[in-house]
Enzyme design. Sequence first.
Site, PDB file in Angstrom:
ATOM      1  CG  HIS A 180      -3.445  -0.944  -2.579  1.00 48.80           C
ATOM      2  ND1 HIS A 180      -3.908   0.242  -2.343  1.00 48.80           N
ATOM      3  CD2 HIS A 180      -3.459  -1.577  -1.463  1.00 48.80           C
ATOM      4  CE1 HIS A 180      -3.823   0.504  -0.967  1.00 48.80           C
ATOM      5  NE2 HIS A 180      -3.643  -0.514  -0.568  1.00 48.80           N
TER       6      HIS A 180
ATOM      7  CD  GLU B  97      -4.915   2.834  -5.155  1.00 49.47           C
ATOM      8  OE1 GLU B  97      -5.186   4.188  -5.166  1.00 49.47           O
ATOM      9  OE2 GLU B  97      -4.279   2.568  -4.093  1.00 49.47           O
TER      10      GLU B  97
ATOM     11  CG  ASN C  26      -3.269   4.257   1.331  1.00 50.84           C
ATOM     12  OD1 ASN C  26      -4.311   4.405   1.927  1.00 50.84           O
ATOM     13  ND2 ASN C  26      -2.327   3.255   1.546  1.00 50.84           N
TER      14      ASN C  26
ATOM     15  CB  SER D 230      -0.932  -0.084   1.361  1.00 51.00           C
ATOM     16  OG  SER D 230      -0.269  -0.097   2.307  1.00 51.00           O
TER      17      SER D 230
HETATM   18  N1  CAA Z   1     -15.705  -9.022   5.730  1.00 48.94           N
HETATM   19  C1  CAA Z   1     -16.812  -9.257   5.040  1.00 48.94           C
HETATM   20  N2  CAA Z   1     -17.920  -8.443   4.801  1.00 48.94           N
HETATM   21  C2  CAA Z   1     -17.930  -7.607   6.108  1.00 48.94           C
HETATM   22  C3  CAA Z   1     -16.893  -7.174   6.636  1.00 48.94           C
HETATM   23  C4  CAA Z   1     -15.726  -8.205   6.718  1.00 48.94           C
HETATM   24  N3  CAA Z   1     -14.520  -7.667   7.454  1.00 48.94           N
HETATM   25  N4  CAA Z   1     -17.070  -5.948   7.506  1.00 48.94           N
HETATM   26  C5  CAA Z   1     -18.480  -5.723   7.179  1.00 48.94           C
HETATM   27  N5  CAA Z   1     -18.986  -6.666   6.141  1.00 48.94           N
HETATM   28  C6  CAA Z   1     -20.091  -6.476   5.454  1.00 48.94           C
HETATM   29  C7  CAA Z   1     -21.234  -6.855   6.360  1.00 48.94           C
HETATM   30  O1  CAA Z   1     -21.666  -8.131   6.201  1.00 48.94           O
HETATM   31  C8  CAA Z   1     -22.402  -6.147   5.851  1.00 48.94           C
HETATM   32  O2  CAA Z   1     -22.923  -6.786   4.741  1.00 48.94           O
HETATM   33  P1  CAA Z   1     -24.531  -6.756   4.480  1.00 48.94           P
HETATM   34  O3  CAA Z   1     -24.935  -5.486   4.462  1.00 48.94           O
HETATM   35  O4  CAA Z   1     -24.832  -7.526   3.017  1.00 48.94           O
HETATM   36  O5  CAA Z   1     -25.185  -7.666   5.532  1.00 48.94           O
HETATM   37  C9  CAA Z   1     -21.853  -4.799   5.303  1.00 48.94           C
HETATM   38  O6  CAA Z   1     -20.332  -5.105   4.941  1.00 48.94           O
HETATM   39  C10 CAA Z   1     -21.906  -3.726   6.004  1.00 48.94           C
HETATM   40  O7  CAA Z   1     -21.487  -3.858   7.249  1.00 48.94           O
HETATM   41  P2  CAA Z   1     -21.923  -3.480   8.666  1.00 48.94           P
HETATM   42  O8  CAA Z   1     -23.518  -3.419   8.555  1.00 48.94           O
HETATM   43  O9  CAA Z   1     -21.595  -4.563  10.036  1.00 48.94           O
HETATM   44  O10 CAA Z   1     -21.148  -2.206   9.140  1.00 48.94           O
HETATM   45  P3  CAA Z   1     -21.367  -0.728   8.202  1.00 48.94           P
HETATM   46  O11 CAA Z   1     -22.507  -0.516   7.693  1.00 48.94           O
HETATM   47  O12 CAA Z   1     -20.585   0.082   9.135  1.00 48.94           O
HETATM   48  O13 CAA Z   1     -20.089  -1.274   7.113  1.00 48.94           O
HETATM   49  C11 CAA Z   1     -17.723  -1.150   6.474  1.00 48.94           C
HETATM   50  C12 CAA Z   1     -18.741  -1.511   7.370  1.00 48.94           C
HETATM   51  C13 CAA Z   1     -18.114  -1.678   5.068  1.00 48.94           C
HETATM   52  C14 CAA Z   1     -16.624  -1.506   6.979  1.00 48.94           C
HETATM   53  C15 CAA Z   1     -17.982   0.500   6.234  1.00 48.94           C
HETATM   54  O14 CAA Z   1     -18.081   1.150   7.547  1.00 48.94           O
HETATM   55  C16 CAA Z   1     -16.949   1.203   5.476  1.00 48.94           C
HETATM   56  O15 CAA Z   1     -16.994   1.004   4.272  1.00 48.94           O
HETATM   57  N6  CAA Z   1     -15.713   1.976   6.236  1.00 48.94           N
HETATM   58  C17 CAA Z   1     -14.491   2.214   5.581  1.00 48.94           C
HETATM   59  C18 CAA Z   1     -13.928   1.362   5.260  1.00 48.94           C
HETATM   60  C19 CAA Z   1     -12.524   1.905   4.451  1.00 48.94           C
HETATM   61  O16 CAA Z   1     -12.434   3.385   4.304  1.00 48.94           O
HETATM   62  N7  CAA Z   1     -11.748   0.947   4.105  1.00 48.94           N
HETATM   63  C20 CAA Z   1     -10.591   1.329   3.478  1.00 48.94           C
HETATM   64  C21 CAA Z   1      -9.342   1.235   4.325  1.00 48.94           C
HETATM   65  S1  CAA Z   1      -8.014   1.952   3.726  1.00 48.94           S
HETATM   66  C22 CAA Z   1      -7.078   0.558   2.982  1.00 48.94           C
HETATM   67  O17 CAA Z   1      -7.832  -0.426   3.074  1.00 48.94           O
HETATM   68  C23 CAA Z   1      -5.962   0.857   2.202  1.00 48.94           C
HETATM   69  C24 CAA Z   1      -4.779   0.813   2.936  1.00 48.94           C
HETATM   70  O18 CAA Z   1      -3.636   0.195   2.440  1.00 48.94           O
HETATM   71  C25 CAA Z   1      -4.641   0.997   4.370  1.00 48.94           C
END
Ligand code: CAA
Length: 281
Positions: free
Chosen positions: A138, A150, A188, A117
């Site tokens: 990514h 990405e 990022n 990343s």
């Molecule tokens: N694995 C599989 N499915 C998951 C999961 C996981 N770890 N976490 C959540 N889900 C699924 C749930 O099962 C749910 O699915 P359904 O609606 O079909 O039942 C859906 O995602 C929504 O989950 P929740 O209702 O429990 O919770 P939420 O609405 O708060 O969503 C989230 C959770 C999808 C994580 C949301 O909060 C989100 O999009 N957050 C931002 C995440 C983000 O920004 N990620 C990027 C991080 S940066 C990165 O990755 C790059 C790097 O290099 C650091």
Amino acid sequence: MKTIGVVGCGLMGRGIVEVSAASGYQVVVREINSDLLDGGLKAIRQSVDRAVAKGKRSEEEGEALTSRIVGTTDLAELAACDLVIEAIVEDLDAKTALYSELENHLSPAAILASNTSSLTVTQLAASTQRPDRFIGIHFFNPVPVMKLVEIVTTLMVDPNTVTRVSDYVESLGKRSIECKDNSGFIVNRLLVPYLLDAIRAYENGFGSLEDIDEGMKLGCGHPMGPFVLLDFIGLDTIYNIAEIMFDEYRETRFAPPPLLKQMVQAGHLGRKSGRGFYDYG
Ligand code: CAA
């Protein structure tokens, strides 16, 4: 492509294994020891079971998906893979040492990719004997949910490698964007300074954790505020990414704030350690 190899069955690796197997690929995943491998495979099974319980997949689909996954601790078992995605620790020496051992086993046509990343893909590609068949792929956390991937290209990559990898990403039902190789790529490069700035705002007393989070959630429509997201990604991960990006650009906006460093030193790593900016006890 028929067989995908994944090296590393941590948070990102196991997500890549799951989405690849869900899309019909045979997947071979390698971890360095059987404890880590068993833990990763167990987490995949739990994730698949959850999807079945929620009615997102049928029981048969869940079983077919898991039957397509083979776990191993032996790099030689990746020999038949068309594409191998490395998702190990974000450490240049560890990655280049892995590639030099792995390339003894890969077929000449196989594509090697890194899920890095923050390291530049060019320095990783240049350490291999296949810079034309080396690329950045990514994924975002949580891999089964996040739609974006990405694809990071270098000056050395063959256009055919880019096309094949884009087709693979599309076959997972994800959307790819192409990024020129720069530390942090597109997402990022924008996300990390924002998260570091949130910590600085908190350090400077601009508001409470909860109010800064509510501000960005309700004011900008983000699914998570910056501190919930920091805890979700892992404070050690963000710290390492920031250090690498600061080293690359020498711009203060990438410099990790002292509070972040102290929290990592204290072992407050976010959700995974039970405590970060918030307490998950
Ligand atoms: N694995 C599989 N499915 C998951 C999961 C996981 N770890 N976490 C959540 N889900 C699924 C749930 O099962 C749910 O699915 P359904 O609606 O079909 O039942 C859906 O995602 C929504 O989950 P929740 O209702 O429990 O919770 P939420 O609405 O708060 O969503 C989230 C959770 C999808 C994580 C949301 O909060 C989100 O999009 N957050 C931002 C995440 C983000 O920004 N990620 C990027 C991080 S940066 C990165 O990755 C790059 C790097 O290099 C650091």
